[in-house]
Write an enzyme that holds these catalytic residues in place. Sequence first.
Site, PDB file in Angstrom:
ATOM      1  N   GLU A  90       0.808  -1.208   0.000  1.00  0.00           N
ATOM      2  CA  GLU A  90       0.000   0.000   0.000  1.00  0.00           C
ATOM      3  C   GLU A  90       0.843   1.260   0.000  1.00  0.00           C
ATOM      4  O   GLU A  90       2.021   1.245   0.354  1.00  0.00           O
ATOM      5  CB  GLU A  90      -0.978  -0.004   1.172  1.00  0.00           C
ATOM      6  CG  GLU A  90      -0.348  -0.192   2.525  1.00  0.00           C
ATOM      7  CD  GLU A  90      -1.434  -0.485   3.571  1.00  0.00           C
ATOM      8  OE1 GLU A  90      -1.630  -1.661   3.899  1.00  0.00           O
ATOM      9  OE2 GLU A  90      -2.069   0.468   4.041  1.00  0.00           O
ATOM     10  N   CYS A 114       6.939  -4.386  15.974  1.00  0.00           N
ATOM     11  CA  CYS A 114       6.411  -3.353  16.876  1.00  0.00           C
ATOM     12  C   CYS A 114       4.962  -3.692  17.229  1.00  0.00           C
ATOM     13  O   CYS A 114       4.169  -4.063  16.363  1.00  0.00           O
ATOM     14  CB  CYS A 114       6.488  -1.967  16.226  1.00  0.00           C
ATOM     15  SG  CYS A 114       8.195  -1.475  15.871  1.00  0.00           S
ATOM     16  N   CYS A 117       1.770  -2.016  15.398  1.00  0.00           N
ATOM     17  CA  CYS A 117       1.842  -1.754  13.960  1.00  0.00           C
ATOM     18  C   CYS A 117       1.251  -2.910  13.151  1.00  0.00           C
ATOM     19  O   CYS A 117       1.659  -4.063  13.307  1.00  0.00           O
ATOM     20  CB  CYS A 117       3.296  -1.522  13.557  1.00  0.00           C
ATOM     21  SG  CYS A 117       3.490  -1.198  11.797  1.00  0.00           S
ATOM     22  N   GLY A 157       7.063  -1.838   6.126  1.00  0.00           N
ATOM     23  CA  GLY A 157       8.462  -2.211   5.991  1.00  0.00           C
ATOM     24  C   GLY A 157       9.397  -1.340   6.798  1.00  0.00           C
ATOM     25  O   GLY A 157       9.055  -0.227   7.195  1.00  0.00           O
ATOM     26  N   GLU A 158      10.586  -1.888   7.024  1.00  0.00           N
ATOM     27  CA  GLU A 158      11.637  -1.139   7.708  1.00  0.00           C
ATOM     28  C   GLU A 158      12.713  -0.824   6.661  1.00  0.00           C
ATOM     29  O   GLU A 158      13.427  -1.724   6.210  1.00  0.00           O
ATOM     30  CB  GLU A 158      12.191  -1.991   8.866  1.00  0.00           C
ATOM     31  CG  GLU A 158      13.498  -1.508   9.468  1.00  0.00           C
ATOM     32  CD  GLU A 158      13.527  -0.017   9.816  1.00  0.00           C
ATOM     33  OE1 GLU A 158      12.619   0.473  10.491  1.00  0.00           O
ATOM     34  OE2 GLU A 158      14.485   0.652   9.398  1.00  0.00           O
ATOM     35  N   SER A 189      12.113   6.846   7.537  1.00  0.00           N
ATOM     36  CA  SER A 189      11.742   6.588   8.927  1.00  0.00           C
ATOM     37  C   SER A 189      12.206   5.199   9.340  1.00  0.00           C
ATOM     38  O   SER A 189      11.988   4.224   8.625  1.00  0.00           O
ATOM     39  CB  SER A 189      10.218   6.696   9.051  1.00  0.00           C
ATOM     40  OG  SER A 189       9.799   6.330  10.340  1.00  0.00           O
ATOM     41  N   SER A 212      11.796   6.397  15.018  1.00  0.00           N
ATOM     42  CA  SER A 212      10.615   6.047  15.806  1.00  0.00           C
ATOM     43  C   SER A 212      11.057   5.823  17.245  1.00  0.00           C
ATOM     44  O   SER A 212      11.732   4.838  17.536  1.00  0.00           O
ATOM     45  CB  SER A 212       9.959   4.791  15.233  1.00  0.00           C
ATOM     46  OG  SER A 212       9.468   5.075  13.941  1.00  0.00           O
ATOM     47  N   ASN A 288      -3.174   4.892  16.150  1.00  0.00           N
ATOM     48  CA  ASN A 288      -4.301   4.379  15.369  1.00  0.00           C
ATOM     49  C   ASN A 288      -4.571   2.979  15.877  1.00  0.00           C
ATOM     50  O   ASN A 288      -3.827   2.061  15.554  1.00  0.00           O
ATOM     51  CB  ASN A 288      -3.901   4.251  13.894  1.00  0.00           C
ATOM     52  CG  ASN A 288      -4.208   5.507  13.135  1.00  0.00           C
ATOM     53  OD1 ASN A 288      -5.350   5.928  13.062  1.00  0.00           O
ATOM     54  ND2 ASN A 288      -3.165   6.100  12.581  1.00  0.00           N
ATOM     55  N   CYS A 331      -0.538   2.916   8.103  1.00  0.00           N
ATOM     56  CA  CYS A 331       0.307   1.890   8.704  1.00  0.00           C
ATOM     57  C   CYS A 331      -0.111   0.451   8.425  1.00  0.00           C
ATOM     58  O   CYS A 331      -0.259  -0.353   9.344  1.00  0.00           O
ATOM     59  CB  CYS A 331       0.380   2.102  10.208  1.00  0.00           C
ATOM     60  SG  CYS A 331       0.491   3.812  10.687  1.00  0.00           S
TER      61      CYS A 331
HETATM   62  N1  SAH Z   1       9.645   0.883   9.966  1.00  0.00           N
HETATM   63  C1  SAH Z   1       9.727   2.304   9.973  1.00  0.00           C
HETATM   64  C2  SAH Z   1       8.749   3.009   9.068  1.00  0.00           C
HETATM   65  C3  SAH Z   1       7.317   2.527   9.019  1.00  0.00           C
HETATM   66  S1  SAH Z   1       6.113   3.077  10.147  1.00  0.00           S
HETATM   67  C4  SAH Z   1       9.670   2.847  11.379  1.00  0.00           C
HETATM   68  O1  SAH Z   1       9.514   2.073  12.308  1.00  0.00           O
HETATM   69  O2  SAH Z   1       9.824   4.048  11.569  1.00  0.00           O
HETATM   70  C5  SAH Z   1       6.035   4.809  10.205  1.00  0.00           C
HETATM   71  C6  SAH Z   1       5.635   5.322  11.586  1.00  0.00           C
HETATM   72  O3  SAH Z   1       4.275   4.980  11.906  1.00  0.00           O
HETATM   73  C7  SAH Z   1       6.495   4.732  12.709  1.00  0.00           C
HETATM   74  O4  SAH Z   1       6.849   5.727  13.620  1.00  0.00           O
HETATM   75  C8  SAH Z   1       5.539   3.742  13.345  1.00  0.00           C
HETATM   76  O5  SAH Z   1       5.916   3.452  14.658  1.00  0.00           O
HETATM   77  C9  SAH Z   1       4.214   4.456  13.228  1.00  0.00           C
HETATM   78  N2  SAH Z   1       3.050   3.583  13.380  1.00  0.00           N
HETATM   79  C10 SAH Z   1       2.909   2.313  12.951  1.00  0.00           C
HETATM   80  N3  SAH Z   1       1.697   1.819  13.298  1.00  0.00           N
HETATM   81  C11 SAH Z   1       1.052   2.806  13.947  1.00  0.00           C
HETATM   82  C12 SAH Z   1      -0.232   2.921  14.541  1.00  0.00           C
HETATM   83  N4  SAH Z   1      -1.098   1.893  14.544  1.00  0.00           N
HETATM   84  N5  SAH Z   1      -0.570   4.093  15.113  1.00  0.00           N
HETATM   85  C13 SAH Z   1       0.303   5.138  15.116  1.00  0.00           C
HETATM   86  N6  SAH Z   1       1.524   5.098  14.567  1.00  0.00           N
HETATM   87  C14 SAH Z   1       1.917   3.945  14.000  1.00  0.00           C
END
Ligand code: SAH
Length: 343
Positions: A90, A114, A117, A157-158, A189, A212, A288, A331
Amino acid sequence: MELNSMTQKKLKEIINDYGEKSFRAEQIFRYFHQHDGEDILEIGQIPLDLRKRISLEYTVNKIKVLHKFESKVDGTVKYLFLLPDGNIIESVVMSYSHGYSQCISTQVGCKMGCSFCASTKGGLVRNLTAAEMANQVYEAEKDLGIRISNIVLMGSGEPLDNYDNVVDFFAIINSKLGRNISLRNITLSTCGIVPEIYKLAEENLPITLSISLHSPFDEKREEIMPIARKHKLKELMEALRYYIDKTNRRITFEYTLIKGTNDSEKEAREISRLLDGMLAHVNLIPLNPISEYKEGRPDRDHVLSFQSMLKKFGVATTVRREMGGDISASCGQLRRSVLDEEK
Ligand code: SAH
């Protein structure tokens, strides 16, 4: 091997190996990244026998729009793209006063684990190629008839777990023979993979690095983000100081606010201590909620009061504007809901 995943430099090497001149590599690069071409045999400027030889050895990556969701609230558009092997990713396009910004995915799934996520819940399926990252931009531009000016690597993805392809993607999307998107308009990120941060510092790219954080305390951070067990905050902050020294770029931090978990004055105080004297900015993202994680999001007033505490302690912050809430534009939620439906 995908011809459109290659940087100009790699294309040049290949073309030289065929005994051809370097300008041929430029023609091929332009064909894919300026003119959105998809078929090697169609590159009219290249002699037919060379086209044929290349097309026997190399493939071209193409992705397709599988679904498109448009927010009625703010014009945010979310895409589900179908990859050549049937996987789905996506991507989100957001419209701002300064132009269009796109959030792209860097992997199918994610292995970082995480807790809140959605992208990571099914584990990592595979890395995206450089072309698959670029094609998310090209397909969205084509579909909407616009030009993307900013890119954030915040989809599923990371990015630092797919290091080489991400760095190739930067070279491709930044090239004058392609989209020519400034690296200053690109944000990467990461959850904080320390060795990769050192490596990235050496590339000295003017992108924005975003970390993050989610907690200024090791123990709590380890609960939320497994990567924190491997790299403690002390080690992470050392790497970031090194990164700033090398690149002279301000670092941004993402901080997902989870109700009753990481949103009290104690955290605000410790964040300011942690970032003291550092070129930094904190983006607050209210959680979220997803079904696989039981915690909730703090209400709006609490978010704003957390922000003013940070300000009081001298930390520059913004609250992330939430876009496309009506199309679950965040996300990895959309891909997951489609995969669940398929089941
Ligand atoms: N893997 C990378 C980039 C992807 S996520 C990273 O960890 O930064 C981008 C951002 O969205 C990250 O800060 C992640 O922690 C946050 N994120 C992921 N799921 C989320 C959720 N359900 N609610 C709020 N932030 C979220």
